[in-house]
Design a protein around this motif. Structure first.
Motif, PDB file in Angstrom:
ATOM      1  N   THR A  50      27.290  82.568  44.854  1.00  0.00           N
ATOM      2  CA  THR A  50      27.274  83.893  45.227  1.00  0.00           C
ATOM      3  C   THR A  50      27.175  85.026  44.160  1.00  0.00           C
ATOM      4  O   THR A  50      27.705  84.665  43.097  1.00  0.00           O
ATOM      5  N   ILE A  51      26.542  86.025  44.339  1.00  0.00           N
ATOM      6  CA  ILE A  51      26.557  87.132  43.522  1.00  0.00           C
ATOM      7  C   ILE A  51      26.887  88.523  43.953  1.00  0.00           C
ATOM      8  O   ILE A  51      26.514  88.803  45.096  1.00  0.00           O
ATOM      9  N   SER A  52      27.652  89.364  43.261  1.00  0.00           N
ATOM     10  CA  SER A  52      28.022  90.705  43.510  1.00  0.00           C
ATOM     11  C   SER A  52      26.787  91.456  43.850  1.00  0.00           C
ATOM     12  O   SER A  52      25.490  91.228  42.954  1.00  0.00           O
ATOM     13  N   TRP A  53      27.057  92.809  44.281  1.00  0.00           N
ATOM     14  CA  TRP A  53      25.898  93.724  44.462  1.00  0.00           C
ATOM     15  C   TRP A  53      25.339  94.078  43.173  1.00  0.00           C
ATOM     16  O   TRP A  53      24.117  94.343  42.800  1.00  0.00           O
ATOM     17  N   SER A  54      26.063  94.243  42.051  1.00  0.00           N
ATOM     18  CA  SER A  54      25.557  94.709  40.546  1.00  0.00           C
ATOM     19  C   SER A  54      25.150  93.393  39.986  1.00  0.00           C
ATOM     20  O   SER A  54      24.552  93.493  38.734  1.00  0.00           O
ATOM     21  N   GLY A  55      25.621  92.307  40.154  1.00  0.00           N
ATOM     22  CA  GLY A  55      25.028  91.034  39.585  1.00  0.00           C
ATOM     23  C   GLY A  55      25.956  90.733  38.299  1.00  0.00           C
ATOM     24  O   GLY A  55      25.835  89.725  37.588  1.00  0.00           O
ATOM     25  N   THR A  56      26.840  91.503  38.261  1.00  0.00           N
ATOM     26  CA  THR A  56      28.020  91.131  37.157  1.00  0.00           C
ATOM     27  C   THR A  56      29.130  89.927  37.625  1.00  0.00           C
ATOM     28  O   THR A  56      29.695  89.496  36.690  1.00  0.00           O
ATOM     29  N   THR A  57      29.135  89.519  38.760  1.00  0.00           N
ATOM     30  CA  THR A  57      30.156  88.696  39.112  1.00  0.00           C
ATOM     31  C   THR A  57      29.267  87.716  39.826  1.00  0.00           C
ATOM     32  O   THR A  57      28.703  87.724  40.754  1.00  0.00           O
ATOM     33  N   THR A  58      29.233  86.416  39.499  1.00  0.00           N
ATOM     34  CA  THR A  58      28.871  85.275  40.120  1.00  0.00           C
ATOM     35  C   THR A  58      30.091  84.102  40.263  1.00  0.00           C
ATOM     36  O   THR A  58      30.849  83.901  39.608  1.00  0.00           O
ATOM     37  N   THR A  59      29.680  83.453  41.319  1.00  0.00           N
ATOM     38  CA  THR A  59      30.689  82.420  41.618  1.00  0.00           C
ATOM     39  C   THR A  59      29.962  80.975  42.124  1.00  0.00           C
ATOM     40  O   THR A  59      28.920  81.170  42.621  1.00  0.00           O
ATOM     41  N   TYR A  60      30.167  79.865  41.572  1.00  0.00           N
ATOM     42  CA  TYR A  60      29.598  78.604  41.987  1.00  0.00           C
ATOM     43  C   TYR A  60      30.399  77.665  42.524  1.00  0.00           C
ATOM     44  O   TYR A  60      31.741  77.639  42.058  1.00  0.00           O
ATOM     45  N   ALA A  61      29.809  76.772  43.558  1.00  0.00           N
ATOM     46  CA  ALA A  61      30.774  75.519  43.754  1.00  0.00           C
ATOM     47  C   ALA A  61      30.684  74.599  42.803  1.00  0.00           C
ATOM     48  O   ALA A  61      29.852  74.628  41.727  1.00  0.00           O
ATOM     49  N   ASP A  62      31.851  73.967  42.588  1.00  0.00           N
ATOM     50  CA  ASP A  62      31.973  72.865  41.333  1.00  0.00           C
ATOM     51  C   ASP A  62      31.058  72.108  41.251  1.00  0.00           C
ATOM     52  O   ASP A  62      30.596  71.670  40.399  1.00  0.00           O
ATOM     53  N   SER A  63      30.219  71.337  42.544  1.00  0.00           N
ATOM     54  CA  SER A  63      29.369  70.542  42.264  1.00  0.00           C
ATOM     55  C   SER A  63      28.085  71.021  41.925  1.00  0.00           C
ATOM     56  O   SER A  63      27.209  70.161  41.485  1.00  0.00           O
ATOM     57  N   VAL A  64      27.746  72.421  41.541  1.00  0.00           N
ATOM     58  CA  VAL A  64      26.549  72.907  40.973  1.00  0.00           C
ATOM     59  C   VAL A  64      26.946  73.454  39.846  1.00  0.00           C
ATOM     60  O   VAL A  64      25.847  74.141  39.137  1.00  0.00           O
ATOM     61  N   LYS A  65      28.139  73.817  39.290  1.00  0.00           N
ATOM     62  CA  LYS A  65      28.335  74.583  38.238  1.00  0.00           C
ATOM     63  C   LYS A  65      27.885  73.998  36.941  1.00  0.00           C
ATOM     64  O   LYS A  65      27.803  72.753  36.722  1.00  0.00           O
ATOM     65  N   GLY A  66      27.176  74.703  36.192  1.00  0.00           N
ATOM     66  CA  GLY A  66      26.411  74.421  35.028  1.00  0.00           C
ATOM     67  C   GLY A  66      24.905  73.892  35.332  1.00  0.00           C
ATOM     68  O   GLY A  66      24.405  73.622  34.310  1.00  0.00           O
ATOM     69  N   ARG A  67      24.630  73.757  36.333  1.00  0.00           N
ATOM     70  CA  ARG A  67      23.121  73.330  36.722  1.00  0.00           C
ATOM     71  C   ARG A  67      22.600  74.151  37.608  1.00  0.00           C
ATOM     72  O   ARG A  67      21.187  74.377  37.485  1.00  0.00           O
ATOM     73  N   PHE A  68      23.027  75.018  38.310  1.00  0.00           N
ATOM     74  CA  PHE A  68      22.408  76.252  39.085  1.00  0.00           C
ATOM     75  C   PHE A  68      22.852  77.637  38.565  1.00  0.00           C
ATOM     76  O   PHE A  68      23.988  77.800  38.128  1.00  0.00           O
ATOM     77  N   THR A  69      21.904  78.476  38.801  1.00  0.00           N
ATOM     78  CA  THR A  69      22.076  79.929  38.347  1.00  0.00           C
ATOM     79  C   THR A  69      21.632  80.887  39.335  1.00  0.00           C
ATOM     80  O   THR A  69      20.382  80.747  39.464  1.00  0.00           O
ATOM     81  N   ILE A  70      22.340  81.694  39.795  1.00  0.00           N
ATOM     82  CA  ILE A  70      22.141  82.770  40.838  1.00  0.00           C
ATOM     83  C   ILE A  70      21.817  84.148  40.011  1.00  0.00           C
ATOM     84  O   ILE A  70      22.523  84.206  39.256  1.00  0.00           O
TER      85      ILE A  70
END
Length: 124
Positions: A50-70
């Motif tokens: 997920t990504i905030s409206w400004s793009g400054t905050t992102t959160t990832y599921a542990d299963s994809v962290k470090g491999r996916f980028t939103i």
């Protein structure tokens, strides 16, 4: 009519990359948090990123962290998901979603708008 349309899915070998895109129409989502979710056959829909409206905050599921980028481009009303080092367990239908709020959420029920989904298949 409000629409979110995903593109970029396909078949890729394990270790490969895909980039999903989501385009909005009918209204602007530049002030909305956006998210990606996925659903594999026989499983419940799960949070990916997920990504905030400004793009400054992102959160990832542990299963994809470090491999996916939103990321997002508010000028174009698009959100993308760069998926690297793909694994067979990443195989699923991927959905783009938008909230009515600017802050991020990992809960599917907090998203008001959904795309139709795009299939991602990772072969071993």
């Amino acid at each position: 009519q409000v629409q979110l349309v995903e593109s970029g899915g396909g078949l890729v070998q394990a270790g490969g990359s895909l980039r999903l895109s989501c385009a909005a129409s009918g209204r602007t989502f530049s002030s909305s948090a956006m998210g990606w979710f996925r659903q594999a056959p026989g499983k419940e829909r799960e949070f990916v990123a997920t990504i905030s409206w400004s793009g400054t905050t992102t959160t990832y599921a542990d299963s994809v962290k470090g491999r996916f980028t939103i990321s997002r481009d508010n000028r174009k009303d698009t959100v993308s998901l760069q998926m690297d080092s793909l694994k067979p367990e990443d195989t699923a239908v991927y959905y783009c979603a938008a909230r009515d709020f600017g802050v991020t959420s990992t809960m599917a029920r907090s998203y008001a708008y959904w795309g139709q989904g795009t299939q991602v298949t990772v072969s071993s």
